[in-house]
Design a protein around this motif. Structure first.
Motif, short mmCIF file in Angstrom:
data_model
loop_
_atom_site.label_atom_id
_atom_site.label_comp_id
_atom_site.label_asym_id
_atom_site.label_seq_id
_atom_site.Cartn_x
_atom_site.Cartn_y
_atom_site.Cartn_z
N ALA B 439 0.84 -1.27 -0.02
CA ALA B 439 -0.04 0.01 -0.03
C ALA B 439 0.96 1.26 0.03
N VAL B 440 2.01 1.24 0.82
CA VAL B 440 3.00 2.20 0.69
C VAL B 440 3.49 2.53 -0.77
N ILE B 441 3.73 1.52 -1.26
CA ILE B 441 4.45 1.66 -2.79
C ILE B 441 3.17 2.21 -3.76
N LYS B 442 2.15 1.74 -3.50
CA LYS B 442 0.96 1.77 -4.45
C LYS B 442 0.56 3.60 -4.27
N LYS B 443 0.62 3.91 -3.13
CA LYS B 443 0.50 5.38 -2.77
C LYS B 443 1.27 6.23 -3.74
N VAL B 444 2.51 6.13 -3.74
CA VAL B 444 3.40 6.95 -4.46
C VAL B 444 3.42 6.62 -6.22
#
Lengths: 84, 592
Positions: B439-444
């Motif tokens: 989810a952290v990667i997806k946001k960026v």
């Protein structure tokens, strides 16, 4: 070479340098002078962009003169757009 | 551009370094030589980093020209900082300076020499012998191209040591886990837009300063405070951002520096009425008064309508009375710069000048090991696991309120190395990669892909950037008071709120500089907010932060560091006045 073609080259990013003086001279030239370059002049411009920043600065501020006539010619063209 | 995060390329390294100037390359070399797997991400080719522009040199008490020792250097740096510098970090830097110079010599930096073969040292302002006595000569230089020589030597050494370079990649955001560990960054290739997640056990920010905040600056276009913006978005405050060093005589509207040497040779400033203005502001020292006095005098003249030119927005530096021979002999570089950029020969006509933004004293708060530190409950300096910063983007803080000439190259090399040494220790105890939540990667990824869609946003990057730079110049430059700063805060807040409406015309993936410039603007915006809020709050004059409504230094209320974050706004922490091994230097009036 039209604006779209210029954007598809990496000229604009290659003109991001470590010194403000180079940024101003080179980016201005990409905006104003690159369109009219011949194929030979474009090749010389690309060679010039591969030079180290300090060498570029010496050439573009007139502290040094290139012995390569094509580089000499492109440096002259860049300097001619420098007031804009 | 990738939309499926499972398709995003992932690379793993022991350390990720963002920025390839002197600080980043000194750190990467130390790490690569310790046989760690180190990646350096740089948005431009490494030898085009802004370190290349540092001409002056690097301070170290070698005592080759005048008697000297590290303790005198420390005194000068503490005094120069207007007592806002942390004295433990300053002691560490001054002690480490001679070794840093000898190391560079071994890396191949061709320092200028004395006849006896020792390294030549020149005298700079603010350098003294015996704690404020006679002038010292402490600055080591490789002719007038010290930064260039250092950068090229370090780059060659890194190639030899097999550092992995990601040239022309742009770092968008840091990646963190729920426990606050920094686990690397998401970057994209400027050539083709390809996204790469770089997973790293440790990350070092070494992205340089933020001079592009101001309309008139000596800084290259790349100096957009990228690491500072990334840190702020990761919840880290910026420290002492109100302290920005200005040089009084930049070429108006362009920014390039006209050295003090021009006034030293007899040049003087005139206003729109043809009046020699410094006679009113500094009757004794006149045009050779200190930088801040001259800068403010120029700003006052322009504000009060006595500027030159059609917009009355600058004053003139007159040199023509010196004669062509003197100018050609003593100031050839200035003459050439003016002829090239203005078509003006200073031997014949005056030069239009205005104060120009030069150096960011503030930055990402670190301790002397390069660890990024933040306040947690009652602890003012708790390290952020896995995150380091060094160089102009960091605030360690050795420059405090004002940086001395020759101390910036020293800062990047000493603390680049110190951060690397701490990373080596940290990695011995932290051997494995931690897991990054998708989810952290997806946001960026979604943030990067935002510019893939054709949007009808009402704002352009160039429009907002120019407006921001103009506001910062008018409201947060050398002339500061409550009214001007408060108006500035409101204007910067309003510009920042318009960021969400930015669109770009170019949706291509090949050399899409418009996309890069949009992310750079986001970083500048964060730095602008931190700078103007911190300046508005600090009700005193100290170092480069000079207010017309609070003209004195106020050690009782303000000998403390400012911290500004998106989450908490302003906060403060004490100055570290206790050095490592010697007595503290207590605050005294800063008189030269």
């Amino acid at each position: 070479m039209n604006k779209k073609e210029i954007n598809s080259t990496n000229y604009r990013w290659q003109c991001r340098r470590g010194m403000l003086e180079l940024d101003l001279l080179l980016n201005n030239f990409v905006d104003l002078g690159v369109e009219t370059l011949t194929t030979e002049q474009r090749q010389a411009f690309e060679l010039l962009l591969s030079y180290p920043d300090q060498t570029l600065l010496d050439l573009l501020l007139g502290n040094a003169v290139s012995s390569d006539p094509e580089i000499f010619d492109v440096v002259r063209l860049i300097r001619s757009t420098s007031f804009n | 551009m990738n939309t499926d995060i499972n398709a995003v390329e992932r690379r793993q390294f022991d350390t990720l370094i963002i920025g390839a100037g002197g600080g980043g390359l000194r750190a990467s070399l130390q790490l690569a030589e310790a046989e760690l797997n180190v990646a350096v991400v740089s948005k431009v080719f490494p030898t085009r980093s802004h370190t290349v522009a540092a001409q002056g040199g690097m301070n170290a008490a070698l005592a080759n020209v005048s008697p000297d020792n590290w303790h005198w250097h420390m005194f000068d740096t503490v005094k120069g900082s207007d007592y806002l510098g942390d004295q433990d970090a300053i002691e560490y830097m001054c002690r480490a300076a001679p070794k840093a110079v000898y190391e560079l010599e071994h890396f191949g930096v061709p320092f200028s020499r004395l006849d006896n073969g020792k390294i030549y040292q020149r005298a700079f302002g603010g350098q003294s012998q015996n704690f404020g006595g006679d002038q010292a000569a402490r600055t080591c230089a490789a002719a007038d191209r010290t930064g260039h020589a250092i950068l090229h030597s370090l780059y060659q050494q890194n190639i030899r040591a097999r550092t992995h370079f990601f040239d022309e990649y742009f770092a968008v955001d840091l990646l963190k886990d729920d426990e606050g560990h920094v686990l690397g960054a998401l970057v994209f290739n400027i050539h083709d837009g390809k996204i790469v997640v770089i997973e790293a056990k440790t990350t070092l920010l070494a992205t340089g300063g933020a001079g592009q905040l101001f309309k008139t600056t000596t800084n290259a276009l790349i100096n957009t405070g990228d690491g500072m913006g990334m840190a702020m978005r990761a919840g880290i405050p910026l420290q002492d951002m109100e302290f920005f060093q200005f040089h009084p005589t930049g070429i108006a509207g362009r920014g390039m520096l006209i050295t003090e040497g021009a006034r030293g040779e007899g040049g003087y400033l005139v206003n729109g009425d043809g009046e020699r203005l410094m006679e009113r502001y500094a009757p004794k020292a006149k045009d050779l008064a200190s930088r801040d006095v001259v800068s403010r005098a120029i700003a006052v003249e322009v504000r009060e309508g006595r500027g030159c030119g059609p917009n009355k927005d600058h004053v003139m530096l007159k040199l023509d009375h010196l004669g062509e021979d003197v100018i050609q002999k003593r100031l050839p570089g200035i003459r050439q710069t003016c002829i090239t950029f203005l078509g003006i020969d200073p031997a014949e006509a005056p030069i239009p000048v205005f104060p120009t933004a030069h150096y960011t004293m503030g930055g990402i708060p670190t301790n002397r090991y390069g660890q990024v530190v933040v306040p947690v409950k009652d602890t003012p300096e708790e390290p952020v696991a896995g995150l380091y910063a060094a160089g102009e983007c960091a605030c360690v803080s050795v420059h405090g309120g004002n940086r001395l000439g020759g101390n910036s190259l020293l800062d990047i090399l000493v603390f680049g190395r110190a951060a690397a040494n701490h990373i080596i220790k940290y990695l011995k105890e932290n051997k494995y990669h931690r897991i990054i939540d998708d989810a952290v990667i997806k946001k960026v990824v979604e943030k990067v892909n935002r510019f893939d869609r054709v949007t009808t946003g009402s704002e352009t990057v160039a429009g907002l950037r120019n407006e921001l730079k103009q506001v910062m110049e008018e409201h947060c430059s050398v002339f500061r008071n409550k009214e001007i700063l408060q108006q500035g805060v409101a204007k910067v807040e309003s510009i920042a709120a318009r960021m969400k409406d930015v669109s770009i015309d170019d949706q291509s993936h090949t050399f899409n500089t418009a996309r890069v410039e949009a992310f750079e603007l986001e970083n500048l915006m964060a730095v602008a907010l931190a700078t103007i809020h911190s300046a508005n709050a600090r009700e005193e004059s100290r170092g480069a932060h000079s207010r017309t409504d609070f003209t004195e230094r106020d050690d009782k209320s303000w000998m403390r560091h400012s911290l500004y974050s998106f989450e908490n706004g302003l906060d403060y922490k004490p100055v570290r006045t206790k050095p490592m091994s010697v007595e503290s230097f207590p605050p005294k009036p800063r008189v030269y």
